[in-house]
Structures are given as C-alpha cells and as structure tokens.
Enzyme design. Structure first.
Site, PDB file in Angstrom:
ATOM      1  N   HIS A  63       8.203   3.080   9.548  1.00 51.07           N
ATOM      2  CA  HIS A  63       7.824   2.235  10.686  1.00 51.07           C
ATOM      3  C   HIS A  63       6.524   2.762  11.310  1.00 51.07           C
ATOM      4  CE1 HIS A  63       8.509  -0.746  13.774  1.00 51.07           C
ATOM      5  NE2 HIS A  63       8.103   0.155  14.650  1.00 51.07           N
ATOM      6  N   ASN A  90      13.644   3.813   5.971  1.00 50.10           N
ATOM      7  CA  ASN A  90      12.625   2.830   6.337  1.00 50.10           C
ATOM      8  C   ASN A  90      11.417   3.565   6.903  1.00 50.10           C
ATOM      9  OD1 ASN A  90      11.514   0.230   6.942  1.00 50.10           O
ATOM     10  ND2 ASN A  90      12.123   0.497   9.081  1.00 50.10           N
ATOM     11  N   ARG A 128      13.040  -7.539   6.787  1.00 51.57           N
ATOM     12  CA  ARG A 128      14.340  -8.199   6.995  1.00 51.57           C
ATOM     13  C   ARG A 128      15.337  -7.134   7.397  1.00 51.57           C
ATOM     14  NH1 ARG A 128      15.925 -12.954   5.034  1.00 51.57           N
ATOM     15  NH2 ARG A 128      18.017 -12.194   4.633  1.00 51.57           N
ATOM     16  N   SER A 181       0.840  -1.216   0.000  1.00 54.47           N
ATOM     17  CA  SER A 181       0.000   0.000   0.000  1.00 54.47           C
ATOM     18  C   SER A 181       0.872   1.262   0.000  1.00 54.47           C
ATOM     19  CB  SER A 181      -0.957   0.001   1.198  1.00 54.47           C
ATOM     20  OG  SER A 181      -0.242   0.090   2.406  1.00 54.47           O
ATOM     21  N   ASN A 182       2.051   1.172   0.596  1.00 50.29           N
ATOM     22  CA  ASN A 182       2.944   2.346   0.582  1.00 50.29           C
ATOM     23  C   ASN A 182       3.622   2.523  -0.767  1.00 50.29           C
ATOM     24  OD1 ASN A 182       2.976   3.696   3.336  1.00 50.29           O
ATOM     25  ND2 ASN A 182       3.003   1.503   3.813  1.00 50.29           N
TER      26      ASN A 182
HETATM   27  C1  GAR Z   1       3.796  -0.651   6.902  1.00 52.60           C
HETATM   28  O1  GAR Z   1       2.817  -0.464   7.895  1.00 52.60           O
HETATM   29  C2  GAR Z   1       5.174  -0.353   7.439  1.00 52.60           C
HETATM   30  O2  GAR Z   1       5.174   0.691   8.380  1.00 52.60           O
HETATM   31  C3  GAR Z   1       5.521  -1.674   8.086  1.00 52.60           C
HETATM   32  O3  GAR Z   1       5.079  -2.631   7.160  1.00 52.60           O
HETATM   33  C4  GAR Z   1       3.890  -2.136   6.549  1.00 52.60           C
HETATM   34  C5  GAR Z   1       3.970  -2.369   5.055  1.00 52.60           C
HETATM   35  O4  GAR Z   1       2.727  -2.145   4.461  1.00 52.60           O
HETATM   36  N1  GAR Z   1       6.931  -1.770   8.311  1.00 52.60           N
HETATM   37  C6  GAR Z   1       7.483  -2.179   9.463  1.00 52.60           C
HETATM   38  O5  GAR Z   1       6.828  -2.568  10.406  1.00 52.60           O
HETATM   39  C7  GAR Z   1       9.002  -2.092   9.483  1.00 52.60           C
HETATM   40  N2  GAR Z   1       9.514  -2.361  10.788  1.00 52.60           N
HETATM   41  P1  GAR Z   1       2.565  -2.102   2.868  1.00 52.60           P
HETATM   42  O6  GAR Z   1       3.154  -3.409   2.323  1.00 52.60           O
HETATM   43  O7  GAR Z   1       1.074  -2.051   2.657  1.00 52.60           O
HETATM   44  O8  GAR Z   1       3.265  -0.895   2.357  1.00 52.60           O
END
Ligand code: GAR
Length: 203
Positions: free
Chosen positions: A102, A100, A84, A12-13
C-alpha cells in the site's frame, strides 16, 4: 513456496519482483489488457484474467480466484495493484499467507488515491507499507514500512515517483524475507526472526 501475484494495473511491482529474482508461479489480473499481463507474458509466466463482471457476486468471483490458485499449487499470495477486497473465506483459506502493498504509512491513508490525498494534505512524510491481509480494508498486521519524504518543490508526479521507487525497492525484499521464513503471522501478530531483520525498514 509457490507465490501467486494478484495485479490489475501497470505491474511495475510485479516487474520489480521479477528483476530482483523473486520467483512467481502465477499472475492473476482483475482487468484485461493491462501492462501487468504483458510483463507476465514477457517473463513466460502463467497468467489469467478474472473479470468481476463475469461473476454474479464476490463469493463467486473469489471461488474462481481460489480455484485458479489451487490449480497452480499456489501457497502464498502477494497483491500488487489488485484493487479488490478479498472475501473472508478467501482470507481464511490462506492464513498468514496473503500480503498487500500500500502506498502510504498505514494506518494513515488507507483506501484509494493514498498518494494524492497525502500530497494534497501537505504531509512532509508518507511512505510504503507491506501488510498481511485481514478482513478490514488496509488494516492487516504490518510487516514492513519505509518512509518517503515530500521535498520542497515536489509536484504530485515527483512525490508519486519517489513512493513508487520505494515500493519497488521494498516489496521484493519483504517477499524474499517472508519466503525465507524471516517473519510470520502468529496469533494475529507479526513475529520476526531477530537475525538480519533490517529489511522490515527497507534496508
Ligand atoms: C501500487 O502503488 C500499490 O501500492 C497500489 O497499487 C499500485 C500498483 O502499481 N496498491 C494499492 O493502492 C492497494 N490499496 P503497479 O501495478 O505498477 O505495481
């Protein structure tokens, strides 16, 4: 700047970056068959899957990762659901060039399940952080943060949805600002150009 995006989930990001007009030159996933790869395909992006099980150790995995990044001339990397840890060698190979996202206000709630843990602790505020990646786990210098409230009557799903919406608003702006050189990592600290730096608070 040629940006690569590391994914592993719903993407989604990645989608938020692309719909905002942020230009992505390569998508790498650590999982096959994930929605993020479909999004990459829908947008006609170069993409590849590097499965950890195909490599004997983290060094070999990251060597393959760096090889792909180099092959596509990637200069900067945005992690978006790539769950990872990168090796110190990979981080050193891209100084001040890996960020990154978070889903908490770091340094609170590093690691996995950050939203669920904040919710079950009953916090009234959590949020979203974008940080440079260093050798620690979710410890790197913070570039931008936005707070997100837990509202009366919220179920976990409501809180999660609000945090994800904040991510989708914040991350593309921050990446564009970094791409324009509005902040940089200098001697381990984030330095901002003063003009128009409201993006660091998600405005
Ligand atoms: C997001 O919420 C991001 O903040 C998290 O994974 C999700 C990915 O969502 N990342 C972490 O927790 C990193 N430590 P997406 O695949 O829909 O973009």
């Amino acid at each position: 700047m040629r940006w690569g995006v590391l994914v592993g989930g719903t993407g989604s990001n990645l989608k938020a970056m692309l719909t905002s007009g942020f230009s992505v030159s390569l998508v790498i996933s650590h999982k096959a068959g994930v929605k993020a790869l479909e999004i990459a395909r829908d947008y006609g992006l170069e993409s590849c899957v590097l499965m950890p099980k195909d490599y004997p150790d983290r060094q070999a995995y990251d060597a393959a990762l760096v090889e792909q990044l180099s092959r596509f001339g990637i200069e900067r990397v945005a992690m978006a659901g790539f769950l990872r840890w990168l090796t110190p060698e990979t981080i050193a190979r891209y100084p001040g060039a890996i960020v990154n996202l978070h889903p908490s206000l770091l340094p609170a709630y590093p690691g996995l399940h950050a939203i669920e843990r904040a919710f079950s602790d009953g916090v009234l505020w959590s949020g979203v952080t974008v940080h440079f990646v260093d050798e620690g786990h979710d410890t790197g210098p913070i570039v931008a943060q936005v707070p997100v409230p837990r509202l009366v009557g919220d179920a976990l799903a409501d809180f999660e949805e609000r945090i994800h919406a904040a991510e989708h608003a914040l991350y593309p702006q921050v990446l564009k600002a970094l791409d324009r050189g509005q902040a940089a990592l200098i001697d381990g600290r984030v330095e901002y150009k003063k003009e128009n730096d409201q993006w660091m608070h998600g405005h």
